[in-house]
Design a protein around this motif. Structure first.
Motif, short mmCIF file in Angstrom:
data_model
loop_
_atom_site.label_atom_id
_atom_site.label_comp_id
_atom_site.label_asym_id
_atom_site.label_seq_id
_atom_site.Cartn_x
_atom_site.Cartn_y
_atom_site.Cartn_z
N MET B 114 0.84 -1.20 0.00
CA MET B 114 0.00 0.00 0.00
C MET B 114 0.87 1.24 0.00
O MET B 114 1.70 1.41 0.90
CB MET B 114 -0.89 0.00 1.25
N TRP B 116 3.02 4.52 -2.38
CA TRP B 116 3.64 4.95 -3.63
C TRP B 116 4.92 4.17 -3.87
O TRP B 116 5.81 4.15 -3.03
CB TRP B 116 3.95 6.45 -3.58
N ASN B 117 4.98 3.51 -5.04
CA ASN B 117 6.17 2.75 -5.42
C ASN B 117 6.56 3.17 -6.84
O ASN B 117 5.80 3.84 -7.52
CB ASN B 117 5.87 1.25 -5.31
N GLN B 118 7.76 2.73 -7.26
CA GLN B 118 8.31 3.25 -8.51
C GLN B 118 8.14 2.30 -9.69
O GLN B 118 8.19 1.08 -9.52
CB GLN B 118 9.80 3.54 -8.31
N TYR B 135 6.83 7.61 -9.50
CA TYR B 135 6.02 7.03 -8.43
C TYR B 135 4.55 6.92 -8.85
O TYR B 135 3.99 7.86 -9.43
CB TYR B 135 6.08 7.90 -7.17
N TYR B 137 0.62 5.02 -7.30
CA TYR B 137 -0.01 4.53 -6.07
C TYR B 137 -0.55 3.11 -6.25
O TYR B 137 -1.28 2.81 -7.19
CB TYR B 137 -1.16 5.45 -5.66
N VAL B 155 8.97 -3.18 -7.64
CA VAL B 155 9.68 -4.14 -6.80
C VAL B 155 9.08 -4.15 -5.40
O VAL B 155 8.96 -3.10 -4.76
CB VAL B 155 11.18 -3.78 -6.72
N GLU B 177 -5.64 6.52 -11.67
CA GLU B 177 -6.63 7.55 -11.30
C GLU B 177 -6.32 8.18 -9.94
O GLU B 177 -6.93 9.18 -9.57
CB GLU B 177 -8.05 6.95 -11.32
N LYS B 178 -5.34 7.60 -9.21
CA LYS B 178 -4.97 8.12 -7.89
C LYS B 178 -3.48 8.43 -7.82
O LYS B 178 -2.93 8.55 -6.73
CB LYS B 178 -5.32 7.08 -6.82
N GLY B 180 -1.68 11.05 -9.11
CA GLY B 180 -1.26 12.42 -9.39
C GLY B 180 -1.09 12.66 -10.89
O GLY B 180 -1.69 11.97 -11.72
N PRO B 181 -0.26 13.65 -11.24
CA PRO B 181 -0.08 14.02 -12.65
C PRO B 181 0.45 12.86 -13.51
O PRO B 181 0.07 12.72 -14.67
CB PRO B 181 0.96 15.15 -12.58
N SER B 184 -2.44 10.70 -14.46
CA SER B 184 -3.25 11.34 -15.50
C SER B 184 -2.60 11.19 -16.87
O SER B 184 -3.28 10.96 -17.87
CB SER B 184 -3.42 12.84 -15.22
#
Lengths: 252, 193
Positions: B114, B116-118, B135, B137, B155, B177-178, B180-181, B184
């Protein structure tokens, strides 16, 4: 790398943010949507909105607000306050909330956690745990906004709700809340170690160092604060830059 | 553009609709065969549990329709997993469009994964303008291992499929959709395919 989350929390009453907030560059800091957008731009990882109103009429206002927030912000958010039934949760999730947080209702009726997890998935069920330490009792769980002591020891309760399907624990230390003396590292660490789901630490944040401590020493997955951010004593970008320097993985 | 979101009572439909609205795009929410078939593009959202989601799809016969679609199709989160063959979640047979297994995270790290991951190893027009290590979500307890169809990975603690592509079927495990930019931009990229 999964990053540690920084979460500003907004208290909502009648569709407005409650605590007097000081933001010169926001048109209307009492407007939760404006404030939420600003925090999202600042790099907050998630937001929490707590409805501190009581009546059913006001709760409808809150659901409308949730819809308005979901319409305008593009990061995840949790909503809580006064949720006591599956139907309440359905309304909020349909309005666009990503997670709900339940507290007293889980204590009164633990099966609710299980029902919610089955119906909507564990990923959207956060159980908020208010805890207080006394020498006589150790860390106990409190209900009804911290006014009623329960028989539950905090670590046992966190384990129990996780077994029932909670996907996250939001742990608030009443001893630390409002003190700005730092998070409760011992109980946060104990809960983080005891459960397999993410733990959000809350209560006591007063400096950047406190956030580094709760991540490094107590292994919290996220940290929440309210007035510290609202009064701009600490800004999210500065905090995250500092944490990065301290070796905490954050999203920059 | 005639954009249709598959309506099977998935949890995050409203968030997806709002994300599109922020991009100035109107989408139709529908479970109707003709409406879905005639769409230029289809988005397939999803959160929740695999077996109940499959039951919802079957109740609308969408399990028959979706594998036959030929226009660009975008599965999100559970909507990605449902495109695969089988999930350990509830030992569920899925749509079987992409021949992959969905597994539960077996790790001493926290589950759900749960936050933000890359994104890494970006290999699709879906990621046009997205930089490596961006990043996004995530919130999920089950994952698709890396495969020939993986077009991006993250990872936790091992590499897994952040996104898949098989023919016209694109999918993301994270929530654009969650996100950020960057999220989008990924939605815009899908719409431009």
């Amino acid at each position: 790398m999964l990053t540690k989350r920084i979460i500003p929390c907004l208290d909502i009453k009648n569709g407005r943010t409650v605590k007097g907030v000081r933001f010169e560059n926001i048109r209307d800091a009492g407007d939760p949507v404006e404030l939420a957008k600003w925090y999202a731009e600042q790099g907050a990882d998630e937001l929490v909105f707590l409805d501190i109103t009581a009546t059913n009429e006001e709760r409808k206002t809150f659901a409308e607000l949730v819809r308005d927030i979901a319409r305008h912000i593009d990061i995840p958010f949790t909503v809580g306050g006064g949720i006591s039934a599956v139907a309440d949760v359905e309304v909020l999730l349909q309005a666009g909330a990503d997670k709900v947080s339940i507290n007293s209702a889980a204590i009164q009726n633990p099966a609710l956690v299980e029902d919610l997890a089955k119906r909507f998935g564990s990923q959207c069920v956060t159980v908020a745990v208010d805890t207080k330490h006394t020498d006589a009792t150790g860390w106990k769980v409190y209900a009804r906004a911290g006014t009623v002591e329960t028989e539950h020891a905090t670590v046992d309760w966190a384990r129990k709700v996780t077994d029932l399907g909670a996907g996250e624990i939001l742990l608030t230390s009443m001893n630390n809340d409002g003190t700005k003396a730092g998070f409760a590292l011992d109980i946060t660490g104990a809960v983080a170690k005891a459960v397999s789901v993410p733990v959000v630490a809350s209560g006591g944040a007063g400096s950047k160092q406190h956030f580094a401590d709760v991540f490094h020493q107590a292994h919290a997955d996220a940290a929440l604060a309210a007035s510290l951010f609202h009064f701009r004593e600490l800004e999210v970008p500065d905090l995250k830059k500092y944490l990065k320097e301290q070796g905490v993985d954050v999203r920059l | 553009m005639n954009l249709v979101i598959v309506d099977y009572k998935a949890g995050n439909v409203q968030s997806v609709l709002f994300a599109l609205e922020r991009l100035g795009i109107q989408a139709k929410l529908s479970a109707d065969f003709e409406t879905i078939k005639s769409a230029d593009k289809v988005i397939f959202p999803g959160v929740g549990e695999a077996s109940s989601a499959m039951a919802q799809l079957k109740a609308r016969n969408l399990d028959k329709l979706l594998p036959t679609l030929e226009q660009p199709f975008f599965g999100v989160c559970l909507g990605m997993q449902l495109l695969c063959k089988h999930s350990e979640e509830g030992d569920t047979d899925l749509l079987g469009i992409i021949p992959l297994q969905v597994k539960r995270f077996q790790t001493n790290l926290k589950v759900p994964h749960m936050g933000w991951n890359q994104l890494e190893n970006l290999q699709s027009p879906l990621f046009e303008g997205i930089k490596e290590q961006e990043y996004v979500y995530y919130v999920h307890s089950y994952y698709v291992p890396n495969s020939d169809y993986t077009i991006a990975q993250s990872v936790y603690p091992e590499p897994f499929s952040a996104a898949l592509q098989y023919k016209n079927f694109y999918a993301a495990q994270f929530h654009p959709e969650k996100s950020g930019p960057a999220g989008s931009q990924i939605i815009k990229n899908f719409l431009a395919l």
